[in-house]
Design a protein around this motif. Structure first.
Motif, PDB file in Angstrom:
ATOM      1  N   ILE A  86     -36.744  21.084  27.789  1.00 13.17           N
ATOM      2  CA  ILE A  86     -36.622  20.713  26.378  1.00 13.17           C
ATOM      3  C   ILE A  86     -35.184  20.911  25.907  1.00 13.17           C
ATOM      4  O   ILE A  86     -34.594  20.053  25.250  1.00 13.17           O
ATOM      5  N   ASN A  87     -34.612  22.058  26.253  1.00 14.40           N
ATOM      6  CA  ASN A  87     -33.254  22.386  25.834  1.00 14.40           C
ATOM      7  C   ASN A  87     -32.255  21.329  26.322  1.00 14.40           C
ATOM      8  O   ASN A  87     -31.416  20.829  25.559  1.00 14.40           O
ATOM      9  N   THR A  88     -32.361  20.980  27.591  1.00 13.82           N
ATOM     10  CA  THR A  88     -31.440  20.004  28.176  1.00 13.82           C
ATOM     11  C   THR A  88     -31.591  18.632  27.528  1.00 13.82           C
ATOM     12  O   THR A  88     -30.598  17.974  27.178  1.00 13.82           O
ATOM     13  N   ALA A  89     -32.847  18.196  27.359  1.00 11.36           N
ATOM     14  CA  ALA A  89     -33.095  16.863  26.808  1.00 11.36           C
ATOM     15  C   ALA A  89     -32.597  16.738  25.377  1.00 11.36           C
ATOM     16  O   ALA A  89     -31.932  15.760  25.014  1.00 11.36           O
ATOM     17  N   VAL A  90     -32.902  17.729  24.534  1.00  9.58           N
ATOM     18  CA  VAL A  90     -32.523  17.654  23.116  1.00  9.58           C
ATOM     19  C   VAL A  90     -31.017  17.818  22.945  1.00  9.58           C
ATOM     20  O   VAL A  90     -30.398  17.162  22.097  1.00  9.58           O
ATOM     21  N   LEU A  91     -30.411  18.671  23.753  1.00 11.61           N
ATOM     22  CA  LEU A  91     -28.969  18.916  23.637  1.00 11.61           C
ATOM     23  C   LEU A  91     -28.157  17.665  23.980  1.00 11.61           C
ATOM     24  O   LEU A  91     -27.025  17.503  23.511  1.00 11.61           O
ATOM     25  N   ARG A  92     -28.725  16.751  24.778  1.00 11.93           N
ATOM     26  CA  ARG A  92     -28.034  15.519  25.146  1.00 11.93           C
ATOM     27  C   ARG A  92     -28.124  14.448  24.070  1.00 11.93           C
ATOM     28  O   ARG A  92     -27.475  13.405  24.176  1.00 11.93           O
ATOM     29  N   MET A  93     -28.915  14.690  23.024  1.00 14.08           N
ATOM     30  CA  MET A  93     -29.121  13.673  21.997  1.00 14.08           C
ATOM     31  C   MET A  93     -27.933  13.614  21.031  1.00 14.08           C
ATOM     32  O   MET A  93     -27.240  14.620  20.816  1.00 14.08           O
TER      33      MET A  93
END
Length: 734
Positions: free
Chosen positions: A23-30
């Motif tokens: 979750i952290n990785t996916a959202v941080l890339r937004m």
């Protein structure tokens, strides 16, 4: 300049460290997302973003990974809160949604608190289905050996397809080396080398391990949710001389509620009528019921004794003590400790490293020495499973979350893992005097008879002080009530500025005030003067009573140390921590209290002096904690390595501090330190178990003793062991 905003979400189906990492990785890339904090045990995510960020897209992204998500919206109080008795940080969150939007989670970790028995969740049903398919495959293989391989392949795909789907979605979101991806590679590899039976069994064991992780994480999450459940759902509202039952979360500040004997109090408030013992153990951990009467503060969730109370509500449901404690703990769980941050960084390199090692084990022996491709490919797949980082990554946050929850249930609040870890490193603690080491209000310590007895002196002094709100007057009236003294009526009362007060009692003029003013009315002998001076040298304030022209007696008062102050300071000293008192009070009083407590004293300090002394201690090499409760403590609290606010302190102190002791007990500072040390021991045990099991199975796999089955048990088993070990920290803080 762009203004940053912060949005909090409740995440459903997140029960392990790999979930949070994805979750952290996916959202941080937004786009326009600046910072992401995810709490596995809290089931929450905080996103710091610019004003132009699309919150709906963030929700969509998390949902695409197989989780459910709902914003946590802060509700506003119906009226302005006039009395903040909770004294914690920020706005309280709205209650968590009872049902998450977006249907069931695609992600396997569907079991969680409040979602019913594990077998009703999606993950539970998937695990049971995979288990049933495996049993059927064994039966079919026994009856029809010629199709045994196909039966196990089908059984494997029952569990593997959802796992592979999650792995692919995580890879697209920026996490190619997820545990699901490692599991998928291992299962497909086992299929290629014709180890179909083991492949099906390993997939099933993987699902069982994840299910156990979910159950263990649910226990940690339940520990703090149980606190929120203490507040009754309904309240008896008094309105227009009538009593009616209303939802507790509809109460507005200023409402009057009736609390019957034996009922839980449904809101923070102040007693307006009635008196009884309140059991505060559920909220503060106070083992002995506290006697409370009119104007006393009560907390939501505490239990009324044997008398009816009328209580004026001082905080709405979203702002009461328990709601604020829950919010603080949830936010603290999102704040990572240094050890946790190190493990996170380490795991980013660790997992790809494991994949590389597994690949080398699989291909080098066959290429270099002509070993069997099947044998070493099998060993490489086993190493892939052994290397899954779940147990290692969860080792720190699980322990920290359990400790934060355990501490909160005993009134020890810490703003995150860094604070919890730092408390155990303290080597010096500076404590304020008034309201921290002492009660913060004077008490009568001595009744000195001169011309009249001690009780008679108290009786006349109390008559003069009736109606006064001066702290010394309140101390005298409290002592008279404690001793059961009947206070006579006084007439012609007159306050003499800076000197004292006079009145006529029983037909005689009586004066009560400073020794200097008393000496203007009657002679004070040398022996009496020496006695008054001796009391002054003990840091006590002495007032003298003159009845007519007779020196009747004296009353000494002092802000006395808290009952546990001596024991609390000894506990800190026993932990090897230097203690020092920092106070703005006069040197004589401070020295007297310091001698009584056995603590180093620095007196007559301004706020900047306290801040400077804290800085000096840090320059000397000490890791400094500062304990205080007032506005004048705020600079020093901020300057210290760890600032600790004392319960009942000002909002400024509580906002500035890193931690808070809700009870106001000095001993709780030592308990915080011990909880920190206990937590760090637990974390090192967890890391040792996680890496130790992996090391053992790595060696046994390479030498051919163990295979795929033990490999998956090494991963999921270690994760469950680590989580259960961390849950030991939920035991009560002594």
């Amino acid at each position: 300049m762009t203004t940053s905003l912060q949005t909090r979400f409740r995440i459903g189906g997140m029960d392990c460290a790999s979930c949070a990492a994805k979750i952290n990785t996916a959202v941080l890339r937004m786009p326009k997302v600046e910072e992401v904090s995810v709490s596995v045990t809290g089931g929450t995510m905080t996103v710091k973003h610019s004003a132009g960020a699309d919150v709906a897209e963030i929700e969509k992204k998390v949902s695409s990974l197989g989780f459910t998500i709902a914003p946590i919206v802060a509700k506003r109080a119906a009226k302005v809160q006039e009395h903040n008795h909770a004294g914690l940080l920020g706005d309280a969150p709205a209650p968590a949604p009872k049902e998450w939007e977006g249907g069931e989670a695609l992600h396997g970790h569907a079991h969680g608190p409040g979602e019913g028995p594990w077998w009703r969740g999606r993950k539970g049903r998937l695990t049971l289905s995979a288990g049933a398919a495996l049993v059927v495959a064994y039966g079919v293989g026994h009856l029809f050996p010629q199709i045994e391989t196909y039966a196990f392949v089908i059984a494997m795909f029952v569990g593997l397809i959802p796992i592979a789907r999650r792995a692919i979605m995580a890879a697209f979101a920026g996490t190619p080396f997820s545990i699901e991806m490692l599991m998928t590679i291992a299962a497909v590899g086992a299929l290629i080398i014709n180890a179909t039976e083991e492949a099906a069994a390993v997939v099933f064991l993987f699902l069982v391990g994840e299910l156990l992780e979910g159950v263990a994480a649910g226990k940690a999450r339940d520990s703090i949710k149980a606190l929120a459940a203490l507040v009754p759902k309904t309240a008896l509202l008094e309105e227009n001389d009538k009593i009616r039952e209303v939802p507790a979360d509809s109460l507005a500040v200023g409402s009057i509620i009736l609390v019957r004997p034996g009922d839980r109090i449904s809101a923070d408030g102040v007693i307006v009528s009635g008196e009884c013992a309140i059991d505060e153990a559920p909220v503060t951990g106070e083992s002995v019921p506290v006697q409370k009467g009119v104007d006393a503060t009560v907390f939501a969730g505490t239990v009324n004794g044997d008398a009816a109370l009328r209580v004026e509500v001082t905080a709405t449901a979203e702002d009461n003590t328990i709601a604020r404690v829950v919010k603080l703990v949830e936010e603290a769980q999102e704040s990572k400790a240094p050890t946790e941050r190190f493990i996170d960084r380490f795991s980013k390199y660790y997992t790809p490293g494991v994949v590389a090692v597994a690949a080398l084990v699989a291909v080098l022996p066959p290429i270099m020495v002509g070993a069997s491709w099947s044998e070493w490919g099998y060993k490489g797949l086993a190493i892939l499973l052994i290397g899954c980082p779940c147990a290692l990554v969860i080792s720190t946050p699980a322990a920290i979350a359990a400790s934060l929850s355990a501490g909160a249930r005993k009134g020890l609040l810490m703003k995150g893992g860094a604070v919890l870890e730092g408390l155990g490193k303290l080597t010096a603690v500076a404590l304020d005097k008034t309201g921290t080491l002492t009660e913060g209000k004077p008490k009568v310590t001595d009744l000195v008879p001169f011309g009249k007895s001690g009780p008679e002196t108290l009786r006349l002094a109390a008559a003069l002080e009736v109606g006064s709100s001066h702290p010394l007057a309140l101390a005298i009236l409290a002592k008279a009530e404690e001793d059961g003294i009947e206070i006579p009526a006084a007439s012609h009362s007159k306050a003499l500025g800076g000197k004292g007060v006079t009145a006529v009692i029983d037909g005689e003029e009586v004066f009560f005030g400073s020794p200097k003013a008393a000496a203007e009315r009657t002679s004070i002998g040398m022996a009496h003067s020496r006695m008054i001076t001796a009391l002054n040298d003990e840091g006590k304030t002495v007032s003298v009573l003159v009845a007519g022209s007779t020196l009747a007696g004296a009353i000494a008062m002092r802000d006395e140390p808290r009952p546990d102050a001596v024991a609390g300071l000894k506990a800190l000293a026993g932990a090897g921590i230097r203690t020092v008192m920092l106070t703005g009070d006069n040197k004589r009083t401070a020295t007297a209290i310091g001698a009584q407590l056995g603590i180093e004293v620095r007196a007559e300090l301004m706020p900047e002096d306290k801040q400077r002394i804290v800085g000096d201690l840090k320059k000397e090499g000490f890791v400094v904690g500062k304990v205080g409760d007032g506005i004048n403590d705020a600079p020093a609290l901020a300057a210290a390595d760890i600032g600790i606010a004392m319960g009942g302190g000002t909002d400024v102190a509580l906002e500035t501090a890193d931690a808070a002791v809700l009870h106001g007990r000095v001993g709780d500072v030592a308990r915080m330190v011990e909880l920190s040390k206990r937590t760090m021991r637990n974390i090192f045990q967890n890391i040792g178990m996680a890496l130790g099991l992996k090391a053992v199975f790595l060696v046994t796999t390479i030498i051919g003793v163990t295979g795929l089955w033990p490999a998956i048990l090494a991963d999921t088993g270690a994760t469950v062991l680590v989580t259960m070990n961390a849950l030991r920290l939920l035991r009560p803080v002594r």
